[in-house]
Write a protein that holds these residues in place. Structure first.
Motif, short mmCIF file in Angstrom:
data_model
loop_
_atom_site.label_atom_id
_atom_site.label_comp_id
_atom_site.label_asym_id
_atom_site.label_seq_id
_atom_site.Cartn_x
_atom_site.Cartn_y
_atom_site.Cartn_z
N PHE A 244 -45.60 -18.70 -29.88
CA PHE A 244 -44.32 -18.18 -29.38
C PHE A 244 -43.37 -17.85 -30.52
N THR A 248 -42.32 -13.77 -29.85
CA THR A 248 -40.97 -13.42 -29.41
C THR A 248 -40.32 -12.41 -30.37
N MET A 308 -33.55 -20.34 -28.24
CA MET A 308 -34.30 -19.34 -27.48
C MET A 308 -33.42 -18.62 -26.47
N LEU A 409 -40.39 -8.17 -25.16
CA LEU A 409 -40.14 -9.36 -25.99
C LEU A 409 -39.21 -10.34 -25.26
N THR A 413 -39.89 -14.18 -24.24
CA THR A 413 -38.98 -15.27 -24.60
C THR A 413 -38.69 -16.17 -23.38
#
Ligand code: BGC
Length: 446
Positions: A244, A248, A308, A409, A413
């Motif tokens: 990740f 992302t 995030m 993207l 996320t």
């Protein structure tokens, strides 16, 4: 000393990752290659790093963490020199691969060495120091590209990568081996000395006893053991976060920053390089201090969730800006200018969360007996994902357009946020031995 090891490894990592953006144009002028070779030269550092990371686990167990770092330092030096004197594309590509191999080895061994040598209360801060050095390395590379672009001396740009290699060699030579590696090698007295040297005498005996107990309770491990019990749960967390971190989009944004800046009205190459030095390079460095200040106090999970969320805001902002912008004929619109803000929000949010916290967690979730192998797999997954994204991103931008690409993207996320919330346990203030025990007994995330 531990800090210096982590800083010099990180500097080399960041510099090598960052320097190619500015050097490519001038290499192209000299050698006259097309976009295929351009992709080759760019991506072979990542490919080298993938293989370097895979091999580093075994070597870190057999030779020691420290010796792997010494080898990596020589690879940095060798790779930098080969690139700087390359008479043509084949040798240049080999130089890129060699330096990538060193970066991959160091990206396993440096955080491992640092995590194993520091105490539970400071581990997050120390490993985040490694990420800080990566960001300073990227900034240094951008700065070198910017200042040397006038004369177009690309050989100096890539050759300067020898400097962090040299620093690493100088600082790693006198440091002691990691105490956990020493205990595993049956050298308990030296382990105690190493702990005293790094953390002082208070609590040193207890620390050694705890490591001895944990190492004694672990049977000889093999690669297959990564898939058993608590280690399998640790592997899932480490590999998931490693993937990740890349999927992302951080490196895509770093590489693509010039185009975003162009949209915002920075039309010349040198104006773009100057603006991205600030909007990407400096912001990336500064926001990492937030992690250093809070990772051991607030913990890993709050930083990850907050960061995030910020990255998501940035990506949605970018996606909407481009959607809007597509309807206007010219660049330099208000919406275009807003895209700089979204980019800064994204970079800053990454820099205090997925950047440092992922390397911290990867280095602390595995039991000592299998840590090297586990970190190898997770780090190789990280480089593999970086390689795929760097290759796919330009194609996605061309075929789907920026709005859809940033939208994808953003969706990734959201997946990463949810996955982290469910799967990643809090590890702050626990010793590596307590973390191993926690995974053995199926951790809860909160
Ligand atoms: C990542 C790199 C990235 C850098 C940006 C690191 O944690 O592993 O891929 O380029 O952060 O600062």
């Amino acid at each position: 000393m531990v800090g210096a090891v982590s800083v010099s490894s990180g500097l080399a990592f960041g510099y090598d990752q960052g320097v190619i953006g500015g050097a490519l144009t001038f290499m192209q002028e000299e050698f006259g290659f097309g976009s295929f070779v351009e992709g080759l030269i760019t991506s072979w550092v990542t490919l080298g790093a993938l293989f370097g990371a895979l091999i580093a686990g075994n070597l870190a167990d057999r030779l020691s963490r420290k010796r792997v770092l010494v080898i990596a330092a020589y690879l940095f030096l060798g790779g930098a020199i080969v690139q700087a004197v390359a008479p043509g594309v084949p040798i240049l590509t080999i130089g890129r691969f060699v330096i990538g191999f060193g970066v991959g080895m160091a990206s396993v061994a440096a955080p491992m060495y640092v995590a194993e040598s520091s105490s539970a209360a400071t581990r997050g801060r120390f490993v985040s120091g490694y990420q800080l050095a990566i960001t300073i390395g990227i900034l240094g590379a951008q700065f070198a590209d910017y200042t040397l672009s006038e004369e177009g001396t690309w050989r100096l740009m890539v050759g300067l990568a020898a400097v962090p290699g040299l620093i690493l060699l100088v600082v790693v030579t006198p440091v002691p081996h990691s105490p956990r590696w020493l205990v595993k090698a049956g050298r308990t007295d030296e382990a105690r000395q190493a702990i005293v040297k790094v953390r002082g005498p208070t609590g040193a005996d207890d620390a050694v006893d705890e490591i001895v107990r944990q190492v004694a309770s672990e049977p000889e491990s093999s690669w297959g053991d990564l898939l058993k019990g608590g280690t399998r749960r640790a592997l899932k967390v480490a590999v998931g976060l490693a993937l990740f971190q890349q999927l992302t989009g951080i490196n895509a944004l770093i590489y693509y920053s010039d185009d975003i800046l162009e949209e915002a009205g920075f039309t010349t190459a040198s104006a773009q390089a100057g603006a991205s030095l600030i909007a990407v390079g400096v912001v990336n460095v500064l926001a990492t201090f937030i992690a250093i200040a809070f990772v051991d106090r607030l913990g890993r999970r709050p930083l990850l969730m907050a960061g995030m969320t910020g990255m998501l805001v940035g990506l949605v902002g970018l996606s909407v800006s481009y959607l809007y912008d597509a309807r206007q004929a010219d660049t330099n619109t208000v919406v275009g200018s807003l895209s700089i803000i979204w980019m800064v929000v994204f970079i800053a949010s990454f820099a205090f969360s997925l950047g440092p916290v992922v390397w911290t967690i990867i280095s602390e979730v595995f039991p000592t007996g299998i840590r090297a192998r586990g970190m190898s797999v997770a780090t190789a997954a990280n480089w593999g994902a970086a390689f795929v994204l760097t290759l796919l991103f330009p194609v996605m931008m061309d075929d789907l357009g920026p709005s859809a690409t940033f939208g994808i993207l953003a969706v990734l996320t959201v997946v990463a946020l949810r996955w982290t919330w469910v799967n990643v346990p809090e590890t702050k203030e626990r010793t590596l031995e307590e973390i191993a025990a926690m995974f053995e007994s199926a951790p809860t995330t909160r």
